[in-house]
Design a protein around this motif. Structure first.
Motif, short mmCIF file in Angstrom:
data_model
loop_
_atom_site.label_atom_id
_atom_site.label_comp_id
_atom_site.label_asym_id
_atom_site.label_seq_id
_atom_site.Cartn_x
_atom_site.Cartn_y
_atom_site.Cartn_z
N ALA A 131 0.82 -1.22 0.00
CA ALA A 131 0.00 0.00 0.00
C ALA A 131 0.85 1.27 0.00
O ALA A 131 0.65 2.18 -0.80
N LEU A 132 1.86 1.29 0.89
CA LEU A 132 2.68 2.50 0.99
C LEU A 132 3.45 2.77 -0.29
O LEU A 132 3.58 3.90 -0.73
N GLN A 133 3.92 1.69 -0.90
CA GLN A 133 4.68 1.88 -2.12
C GLN A 133 3.80 2.45 -3.24
O GLN A 133 4.22 3.33 -3.98
N ARG A 134 2.59 1.94 -3.28
CA ARG A 134 1.68 2.45 -4.31
C ARG A 134 1.34 3.93 -4.06
O ARG A 134 1.27 4.72 -4.98
N HIS A 135 1.14 4.26 -2.80
CA HIS A 135 0.87 5.66 -2.48
C HIS A 135 2.04 6.55 -2.86
O HIS A 135 1.87 7.65 -3.35
N ARG A 136 3.26 6.01 -2.59
CA ARG A 136 4.44 6.80 -2.89
C ARG A 136 4.50 7.09 -4.39
O ARG A 136 4.76 8.20 -4.82
N GLU A 137 4.20 6.04 -5.19
CA GLU A 137 4.21 6.24 -6.64
C GLU A 137 3.18 7.27 -7.07
O GLU A 137 3.45 8.15 -7.87
N THR A 138 1.98 7.14 -6.52
CA THR A 138 0.91 8.08 -6.87
C THR A 138 1.30 9.52 -6.55
O THR A 138 1.15 10.42 -7.36
N LEU A 139 1.86 9.70 -5.35
CA LEU A 139 2.18 11.06 -4.92
C LEU A 139 3.37 11.63 -5.70
O LEU A 139 3.38 12.81 -6.06
N LEU A 140 4.35 10.78 -5.98
CA LEU A 140 5.49 11.25 -6.77
C LEU A 140 5.04 11.63 -8.17
O LEU A 140 5.48 12.63 -8.74
N ILE A 167 2.95 19.83 2.30
CA ILE A 167 3.13 18.41 2.54
C ILE A 167 2.12 17.66 1.68
O ILE A 167 0.94 18.01 1.65
N LEU A 168 2.61 16.64 0.98
CA LEU A 168 1.70 15.83 0.17
C LEU A 168 1.30 14.58 0.93
O LEU A 168 2.15 13.89 1.50
N CYS A 169 0.03 14.26 0.91
CA CYS A 169 -0.41 12.99 1.47
C CYS A 169 -1.64 12.51 0.70
O CYS A 169 -2.22 13.27 -0.06
N MET A 170 -2.00 11.26 0.87
CA MET A 170 -3.10 10.70 0.08
C MET A 170 -4.45 11.32 0.45
O MET A 170 -5.21 11.70 -0.41
N ASP A 171 -4.74 11.41 1.73
CA ASP A 171 -5.98 12.01 2.21
C ASP A 171 -5.64 12.83 3.42
O ASP A 171 -4.65 12.56 4.08
N ILE A 172 -6.50 13.76 3.70
CA ILE A 172 -6.23 14.61 4.84
C ILE A 172 -6.25 13.78 6.14
O ILE A 172 -5.51 14.04 7.07
N LYS A 196 1.01 24.30 3.54
CA LYS A 196 -0.21 23.78 2.93
C LYS A 196 -0.21 22.25 2.95
O LYS A 196 0.84 21.62 2.98
N ILE A 197 -1.40 21.68 2.91
CA ILE A 197 -1.51 20.23 2.80
C ILE A 197 -2.07 19.94 1.41
O ILE A 197 -3.10 20.48 1.03
N ILE A 198 -1.35 19.12 0.66
CA ILE A 198 -1.80 18.82 -0.70
C ILE A 198 -2.18 17.36 -0.80
O ILE A 198 -1.40 16.48 -0.42
N THR A 199 -3.39 17.11 -1.26
CA THR A 199 -3.79 15.74 -1.57
C THR A 199 -4.08 15.72 -3.07
O THR A 199 -4.29 16.77 -3.65
N PRO A 200 -4.09 14.55 -3.68
CA PRO A 200 -4.36 14.54 -5.12
C PRO A 200 -5.72 15.17 -5.45
O PRO A 200 -5.95 15.56 -6.59
N ARG A 201 -6.57 15.30 -4.47
CA ARG A 201 -7.89 15.87 -4.74
C ARG A 201 -7.96 17.38 -4.53
O ARG A 201 -8.76 18.07 -5.13
N ARG A 202 -7.12 17.87 -3.61
CA ARG A 202 -7.34 19.24 -3.19
C ARG A 202 -6.15 19.80 -2.43
O ARG A 202 -5.40 19.05 -1.82
N ILE A 203 -6.00 21.12 -2.48
CA ILE A 203 -4.95 21.78 -1.70
C ILE A 203 -5.61 22.47 -0.51
O ILE A 203 -6.61 23.16 -0.67
N TYR A 204 -5.07 22.24 0.66
CA TYR A 204 -5.62 22.89 1.85
C TYR A 204 -4.67 23.95 2.35
O TYR A 204 -3.49 23.68 2.57
N ASP A 205 -5.17 25.14 2.51
CA ASP A 205 -4.38 26.21 3.09
C ASP A 205 -5.06 26.61 4.39
O ASP A 205 -6.10 27.25 4.39
N LEU A 206 -4.47 26.19 5.50
CA LEU A 206 -5.17 26.38 6.77
C LEU A 206 -5.22 27.83 7.21
O LEU A 206 -5.93 28.16 8.14
#
Ligand SMILES: [Zn+2]
Length: 491
Positions: A19-28, A72-77, A101-111
């Motif tokens: 799972a982690l490896q796949r997430h890493r690929e997606t985020l990269l 910071i990029l992550c899969m989900d918030i 900021k927190i960036i997910t593939p769906r959205r950028i969050y600026d707190l």
């Protein structure tokens, strides 16, 4: 943009090994596509519920606090959060304070953006199930809007139809949007009622619809009530009532407000939330008529000051029909008054003068900018981008290890940052106002001022280019003689 990746399995993925490896690929991959420079990858191997059981997260928080990353990029918030409320609070706070900021593939969050903060809390605190139901509904809403030809119904005044992929959305109509801003400003800040705004719109030659040329107060009120101008779309406002007989027409029924799904930042906002709320507040407080009757208006309101005492000049109410309205200073024994229309003519003449003065400066401005130098640096930046793409490729091909990748990526990020700073310094050099644009606005004001009798519209025209006017008329000035000096906006 300097960023790091944070990887962590979700509860459902605990059994999945890669799972982690796949997430890493997606985020990269996401980082590559969006030209984000990744300088470190945090990979949570042990995954405790408690924040203090997550060493990588603690390390990440420390680095974020030190200002190491823009994002910071992550899969989900909820990869960041998950756990108790206190942990969530610590994490969100750290990101907010560091403006990271927190960036997910769906959205950028600026707190640091209030709306985003709300959204983040909402999303990460809400029960998973509930969240799923809502996203499903949201998606259905969007699909429905696409099927029905786009953003619910007609394009609101001030916007144009635009497309985001296949999804119809709105873009600002630069010609009309200024009037929307004016309408809100007049209503909220100047106490002007809907009917007068409607008149001003009509005399400006605007059309509410293609076939209509007269504005009514209801149309203005509808504009002032429409949250669309703050960039918001409200989905699920209506539901369709199914036909019982084939001959029945389709019926739409307004849903309860609690059932609406409000999507923020759906398209560019024309006015800010504060101004919009201001208008709603006024409507609530006096549901129909405005306290301003429109009987008296000064086209120079808020613009012309006495050179002696510094106060705003007042418009004297007409006492009889023979008498022309005059401007006067309320301070006893200060500047003498004068007929209002003389001053209006003098201001327009002064604007013509300032236009002549601007002319040579416009050409000068075009010649003086340092865009060539900036361009060189920018091409340097795009080279870095290519190099970064190569890094990603080498990583994908297995030539580089993650460690070498992050090290090289780090070096690039530092160079990129330095060049970025140089460009910013160059760009902050002069050229504050676009003189060409300013001179066009002045021309517009000169050409239209005497075409309308509406004092509100005249006031708007002047205020679009003039900061203030200083008026002098000493006691010994001859008949009809006075001085004015203009302060043009932005100069
Ligand atoms: Zn005075």
């Amino acid at each position: 943009m300097t960023a790091a990746i944070y990887l962590r399995k979700s509860r459902a993925e605990e059994e999945i090994e890669d799972a982690l490896q796949r997430h890493r690929e997606t985020l990269l991959d996401f980082a590559k596509k969006n030209d984000i420079s990744i300088t470190r990858i945090y990979e949570e191997v042990v995954s405790g519920e408690n924040l203090y059981m997550r060493p990588q997260m603690l390390q990440l928080l420390e680095d974020v606090e030190r200002g190491t990353y823009d994002s910071i990029l992550c899969m989900d918030i909820d990869r960041l959060g998950r756990g108790n409320m206190a942990s969530q609070g610590v994490i969100l706070d750290t990101f907010k304070t560091a403006a990271c900021k927190i960036i997910t593939p769906r959205r950028i969050y600026d707190l640091n953006n209030e709306l985003d903060e709300e959204y983040t809390e909402f999303e990460s605190f809400m029960a998973r199930r509930e969240y799923k139901i809502i996203t499903r509904r949201m998606r259905r809403g969007i699909v429905k809007s696409v099927e029905s030809g786009g953003h619910i119904g007609e394009v609101p005044f001030g916007y144009k139809r635009a497309f985001n992929g296949k999804l119809p959305t709105l873009e600002i109509d630069e010609e009309k949007a200024p009037y929307v801003r004016m309408a809100f400003d007049m209503y909220v800040n100047r106490g002007v009622g809907c009917q007068i705004i409607a008149n001003a719109f009509t005399s400006a030659g605007l059309k509410p619809k293609k076939t209509d040329s007269i504005w009514g107060r209801t149309t203005i009120r509808r504009i002032l009530r429409n949250p669309v101008y703050t960039g918001v779309i409200a989905w699920n406002r209506y539901r369709n009532v199914r036909k019982r007989n084939p001959s029945d027409t389709n019926k739409q029924v307004l849903n309860e407000k609690s059932e609406w799904i409000v999507i923020k930042d759906a398209h560019p906002a024309i006015i800010d939330k504060k101004l919009f709320e201001g208008a709603q507040e006024i409507m609530r407080s006096h549901s129909h008529s405005s306290y301003f009757t429109g009987e008296f208006v000064n086209p120079l309101a808020g613009l012309i000051y006495c050179s002696e005492c510094g106060k705003l000049l007042q418009r004297q109410h007409q006492i009889s029909k023979e008498k022309y309205p005059r401007l006067f200073c309320r301070t006893k024994g200060c500047s003498s008054g004068i007929r209002l229309e003389f001053v209006e003519t003098a201001i327009i003449d002064a604007l013509k003068g300032s236009l002549t003065e601007l002319e040579p400066k416009i050409n000068n401005q075009a010649a003086k900018d340092n865009s060539a130098v900036i361009q060189t640096y920018q091409s340097e930046l795009s080279k870095i981008k290519t190099q970064r793409n190569n890094l990603y490729d080498l990583l994908e091909q297995g030539v580089y290890t993650i460690d070498i990748f992050t090290e090289r990526s780090n070096a690039l990020a530092i160079r990129e940052k330095n060049i970025g700073e140089t460009i910013a310094t160059l760009q902050s050099d002069p050229v504050p106002v676009d003189l060409k644009e300013l001179s066009e606005k002045i021309k517009y004001t000169i050409d239209h001022y005497f075409l309308t009798d509406d004092p509100n519209l005249r006031n708007m025209l002047l205020k679009s280019v003039i900061e203030k006017v200083i008026y002098t008329r000493k006691k010994d000035y001859p008949y009809r003689t006075f001085d004015i000096s203009l302060e043009i906006k932005g100069i």
